[in-house]
Scaffold this motif. Sequence first.
Motif, short mmCIF file in Angstrom:
data_model
loop_
_atom_site.label_atom_id
_atom_site.label_comp_id
_atom_site.label_asym_id
_atom_site.label_seq_id
_atom_site.Cartn_x
_atom_site.Cartn_y
_atom_site.Cartn_z
N PRO A 54 0.84 -1.21 0.00
CA PRO A 54 0.00 0.00 0.00
C PRO A 54 0.87 1.25 0.00
O PRO A 54 1.94 1.28 0.61
CB PRO A 54 -0.79 -0.11 1.30
CG PRO A 54 -0.78 -1.58 1.62
CD PRO A 54 0.55 -2.08 1.13
N TYR A 55 0.40 2.25 -0.70
CA TYR A 55 1.13 3.52 -0.82
C TYR A 55 0.49 4.54 0.11
O TYR A 55 -0.74 4.65 0.15
CB TYR A 55 1.07 4.01 -2.27
CG TYR A 55 1.96 5.19 -2.55
CD1 TYR A 55 3.33 5.03 -2.65
CD2 TYR A 55 1.43 6.46 -2.69
CE1 TYR A 55 4.16 6.10 -2.91
CE2 TYR A 55 2.25 7.55 -2.96
CZ TYR A 55 3.61 7.36 -3.06
OH TYR A 55 4.43 8.42 -3.31
N PRO A 56 1.28 5.30 0.87
CA PRO A 56 0.70 6.31 1.76
C PRO A 56 -0.18 7.27 0.97
O PRO A 56 0.20 7.77 -0.07
CB PRO A 56 1.93 7.04 2.33
CG PRO A 56 3.05 6.06 2.18
CD PRO A 56 2.74 5.27 0.94
N GLY A 57 -1.40 7.47 1.44
CA GLY A 57 -2.32 8.36 0.76
C GLY A 57 -3.19 7.64 -0.27
O GLY A 57 -4.00 8.27 -0.94
N GLY A 58 -3.03 6.33 -0.41
CA GLY A 58 -3.87 5.55 -1.32
C GLY A 58 -3.10 4.96 -2.47
O GLY A 58 -2.07 5.46 -2.88
N GLY A 59 -3.62 3.86 -3.00
CA GLY A 59 -2.98 3.19 -4.11
C GLY A 59 -1.92 2.20 -3.64
O GLY A 59 -1.86 1.84 -2.46
N PHE A 60 -1.10 1.77 -4.60
CA PHE A 60 -0.07 0.77 -4.32
C PHE A 60 1.23 1.13 -5.02
O PHE A 60 1.24 1.87 -6.00
CB PHE A 60 -0.52 -0.62 -4.79
CG PHE A 60 -1.49 -1.27 -3.85
CD1 PHE A 60 -1.05 -2.19 -2.91
CD2 PHE A 60 -2.83 -0.95 -3.89
CE1 PHE A 60 -1.94 -2.78 -2.03
CE2 PHE A 60 -3.73 -1.53 -3.02
CZ PHE A 60 -3.29 -2.45 -2.09
N ILE A 61 2.31 0.57 -4.50
CA ILE A 61 3.63 0.72 -5.10
C ILE A 61 4.14 -0.69 -5.41
O ILE A 61 3.95 -1.61 -4.61
CB ILE A 61 4.59 1.49 -4.15
CG1 ILE A 61 5.80 2.01 -4.89
CG2 ILE A 61 4.98 0.70 -2.95
CD1 ILE A 61 5.61 3.36 -5.46
#
Length: 145
Positions: free
Chosen positions: A65-72
């Motif tokens: 999970p990516y901080p602030g939403g989404g993924f890395i």
Amino acid sequence: MSSVSDTQPVRRPLARRLFLGFARNYVNPLATRGAGSRRARVFALLRHRGRRSGRAYSTPVAARPYPGGGFIVPLTFGPEADWYRNTEAAGGCVIVWKGIEHALVDPQVVDFAEGAAAFDPLERALMPALGIARFARLRDAPGAP
């Protein structure tokens, strides 16, 4: 002094080529079985469509999970990887993370410092040895839960 143009293929060290071949042929098929499930801690399952064939694909990836939403997602095979090129052409994909599907859009390549921050210290330490220098950042699709 000569320089290498951007159009020439990148020559990877033999150890990296051997590791990537092993991963592609043996690790990926095994990882696909459990990727994205609640018990899989390392792999998520990235679902995408072929940019030319339209065929549905599922690829195990080490998403976080990516901080602030989404993924890395680490670009282990670089931005030339089929899953990334398909996702870029379609403008998005779906990641199954811990049993939950996440619709994602706007794939972008980001540098090591930005991408590696989402991973734990041991994973960050191993990434340069695997040749991982860039990541794909994917944002949550508008209206997605």
